[in-house]
Design a protein around this motif. Structure first.
Motif, PDB file in Angstrom:
ATOM      1  N   ASN A 184      12.587 -13.522  -8.055  1.00  0.00           N
ATOM      2  CA  ASN A 184      12.176 -12.329  -8.787  1.00  0.00           C
ATOM      3  C   ASN A 184      12.885 -11.067  -8.317  1.00  0.00           C
ATOM      4  O   ASN A 184      12.933 -10.079  -9.032  1.00  0.00           O
ATOM      5  N   THR A 185      13.416 -11.108  -7.093  1.00  0.00           N
ATOM      6  CA  THR A 185      14.020  -9.907  -6.520  1.00  0.00           C
ATOM      7  C   THR A 185      15.257 -10.274  -5.733  1.00  0.00           C
ATOM      8  O   THR A 185      15.255 -11.249  -4.979  1.00  0.00           O
ATOM      9  N   VAL A 238      16.864  -5.304  -6.697  1.00  0.00           N
ATOM     10  CA  VAL A 238      17.109  -5.466  -8.132  1.00  0.00           C
ATOM     11  C   VAL A 238      16.034  -6.417  -8.666  1.00  0.00           C
ATOM     12  O   VAL A 238      15.819  -7.490  -8.107  1.00  0.00           O
ATOM     13  N   ASP A 239      15.361  -6.000  -9.700  1.00  0.00           N
ATOM     14  CA  ASP A 239      14.324  -6.820 -10.316  1.00  0.00           C
ATOM     15  C   ASP A 239      14.991  -7.867 -11.211  1.00  0.00           C
ATOM     16  O   ASP A 239      15.566  -7.526 -12.237  1.00  0.00           O
ATOM     17  N   GLY A 242      13.353 -11.291 -14.971  1.00  0.00           N
ATOM     18  CA  GLY A 242      13.670 -11.706 -16.333  1.00  0.00           C
ATOM     19  C   GLY A 242      15.002 -12.424 -16.446  1.00  0.00           C
ATOM     20  O   GLY A 242      15.471 -12.721 -17.540  1.00  0.00           O
ATOM     21  N   VAL A 243      15.610 -12.735 -15.303  1.00  0.00           N
ATOM     22  CA  VAL A 243      16.977 -13.261 -15.294  1.00  0.00           C
ATOM     23  C   VAL A 243      16.999 -14.614 -14.594  1.00  0.00           C
ATOM     24  O   VAL A 243      16.414 -14.756 -13.522  1.00  0.00           O
ATOM     25  N   SER A 274      14.278 -12.073  -2.134  1.00  0.00           N
ATOM     26  CA  SER A 274      13.213 -11.549  -1.264  1.00  0.00           C
ATOM     27  C   SER A 274      11.889 -11.491  -2.001  1.00  0.00           C
ATOM     28  O   SER A 274      11.855 -11.629  -3.227  1.00  0.00           O
TER      29      SER A 274
ATOM     30  N   ARG B  50       6.383  -2.773  -8.460  1.00  0.00           N
ATOM     31  CA  ARG B  50       5.972  -3.894  -9.306  1.00  0.00           C
ATOM     32  C   ARG B  50       4.595  -4.364  -8.871  1.00  0.00           C
ATOM     33  O   ARG B  50       4.136  -4.045  -7.764  1.00  0.00           O
ATOM     34  N   PHE B  56      11.301  -0.738  -6.359  1.00  0.00           N
ATOM     35  CA  PHE B  56      12.653  -0.661  -6.906  1.00  0.00           C
ATOM     36  C   PHE B  56      13.028   0.800  -7.097  1.00  0.00           C
ATOM     37  O   PHE B  56      12.300   1.561  -7.729  1.00  0.00           O
ATOM     38  N   MET B  60      18.289   1.816 -11.483  1.00  0.00           N
ATOM     39  CA  MET B  60      18.256   0.388 -11.686  1.00  0.00           C
ATOM     40  C   MET B  60      17.918   0.103 -13.144  1.00  0.00           C
ATOM     41  O   MET B  60      17.027   0.743 -13.709  1.00  0.00           O
ATOM     42  N   PRO B  63      16.012  -6.333 -17.117  1.00  0.00           N
ATOM     43  CA  PRO B  63      15.076  -6.751 -18.164  1.00  0.00           C
ATOM     44  C   PRO B  63      13.688  -7.007 -17.610  1.00  0.00           C
ATOM     45  O   PRO B  63      13.539  -7.584 -16.536  1.00  0.00           O
ATOM     46  N   LYS B  65      11.534  -8.318 -19.946  1.00  0.00           N
ATOM     47  CA  LYS B  65      11.255  -9.519 -20.738  1.00  0.00           C
ATOM     48  C   LYS B  65      12.256 -10.598 -20.318  1.00  0.00           C
ATOM     49  O   LYS B  65      13.311 -10.301 -19.731  1.00  0.00           O
ATOM     50  N   ASP B  66      11.963 -11.829 -20.661  1.00  0.00           N
ATOM     51  CA  ASP B  66      12.881 -12.918 -20.386  1.00  0.00           C
ATOM     52  C   ASP B  66      14.195 -12.656 -21.100  1.00  0.00           C
ATOM     53  O   ASP B  66      14.213 -12.444 -22.314  1.00  0.00           O
TER      54      ASP B  66
END
Lengths: 274, 96
Positions: A184-185, A238-239, A242-243, A274, B50, B56, B60, B63, B65-66
């Motif tokens: 996720n991160t 970095v989030d 969604g990736v 992380s 989050r 974060f 930055m 997404p 969403k997926d």
């Protein structure tokens, strides 16, 4: 390239400070440094090494090692052989497959990731430099990637054009794709050693595909702006929830400075989940 | 360069409901509205926490969403664009 660091075909004992087991269910009540590999293929042996074993047998496990790891451990009970595991693969049906694996440390399961863990030097591959556009008399006069002994790496890029208003995009592109399915991160730790930038900054991009000239960008994080402190350890996240995966780029939209061109030099300490 | 809007959770929007912050960025150049609205944009100097506690810092862009869903929307948008252009070209006698 590289040499076998440790080789074995069994569990613990014989002075070893770790154990390696396979199975489809994560073991309960694991001891320190128990490595569990999620597999239904019998493990015929294992190797801790930088390069893949040259003559693997069916079921063999290859634990890739590097210069640093957030799950490093001493492999011996008495003396010290420090091991820096990076990722886990198993030889199945004639090919190496990335495996889900965890190691028990400090009372917690900590995951391995196929693709990268810890120092990016060992996992992201040797990068290339690409200029994506140009104008005027701009030139990417410096483009270096240096692997440091401590597991970090340094990237330096310089646009030597001056006296013009033209600009160009240039990227340091890493060839290995990050597997982010269970991540996720991404955390990036770095030290900016030098820069001379206009308002545009330096970003880390995740790209859909290897080509820096086509395809979409998945996510970005600015790592250097014109106000970034130098010689200071910085951590940015970095989030990537969604990736599922992506190729890493260090990218700068170079703009011509009035004199001497724009440049940056950055030491990346770690890029890891992380 | 494109103008988008971000809400209090840094989620992107293509229209402003009167409470959002205006952002200029080229990250979404060529992207359809559905793609844009599946992203978050944290400006430089700001941060987002989050639900799991991870912080974060901007700038930055990522997404929320997926991405597979956003990619599907973008591919459909581009497919429709091609149809629109081909139709227009045929009307002026260009063979495509």
């Amino acid at each position: 390239m590289g040499t076998a660091y440790l080789y074995g075909n069994g569990g613990s004992g014989g002075g070893l400070n770790f154990k390696l087991v396979g199975g489809t269910t994560e073991p309960a009540n694991p001891k320190e440094n128990l490595i569990w590999i999620k597999t239904d293929v019998a493990i015929s042996g294992y190797s801790f090494s930088e390069a893949a074993p040259s003559e693997p047998t069916e079921g063999m496990v290859w634990i890739k090692v590097g210069f640093s790891s957030i799950i490093a451990f001493n492999a011996l009970k008495k003396n010290c052989v420090q091991v820096y595991p990076v990722s886990v693969k198993q030889y199945i049906d004639g090919a190496w497959e990335g495996m889900t694996a965890d190691i028990s440390q400090g009372g917690q399961w900590k995951p391995f990731y196929d693709g990268y863990l810890g120092s990016s030097v060992n996992n992201l591959g040797e990068p290339s430099f690409v200029v994506l556009g140009s104008g005027g008399n701009c030139t990417l006069s410096t483009k270096t990637f240096t692997q440091n002994e401590d597991g970090s790496f340094t990237v330096e890029m310089k646009n030597s054009g001056s006296g013009e208003t033209s600009w160009m995009n240039a990227a340091c592109c890493f060839p290995e794709k990050l597997d982010l399915k269970d991540v996720n991160t991404i955390t990036i730790q770095y030290i900016v050693e030098a820069y001379r930038l206009p308002s545009s900054g330096v970003v880390v991009y995740l790209r859909v595909n290897e080509s820096p000239t086509s395809g979409a960008s998945l996510a970005t994080q600015t790592i250097i702006s014109h106000t970034t402190a130098k010689n200071t350890l910085i951590t940015k996240n970095v989030d990537v929830s969604g990736v599922d995966g992506g190729y890493l780029r260090i990218f700068h939209n170079f703009a011509n400075m009035a004199e001497g061109g724009s440049y940056f030099k950055i030491k990346i300490i770690d890029i890891s989940p992380s | 360069m494109r103008t988008i809007y971000i809400d209090s959770e840094f989620k992107c929007h293509i229209t402003n409901d009167g409470t959002m912050t205006e952002i200029e960025t080229d990250f979404f150049d060529g992207k359809c509205d559905a793609f844009v609205e599946g992203y978050m944009f944290i400006p430089s100097g700001e941060s987002r926490t989050r639900s799991d506690g991870k912080v974060f810092h901007g700038e930055m862009i990522a997404p929320w969403k997926d991405y597979a869903e956003l990619d599907a929307a973008q591919r459909e948008y581009e497919k429709q664009l091609i149809i629109t252009y081909e139709t227009a070209l045929k009307k002026v006698g260009v063979v495509v």
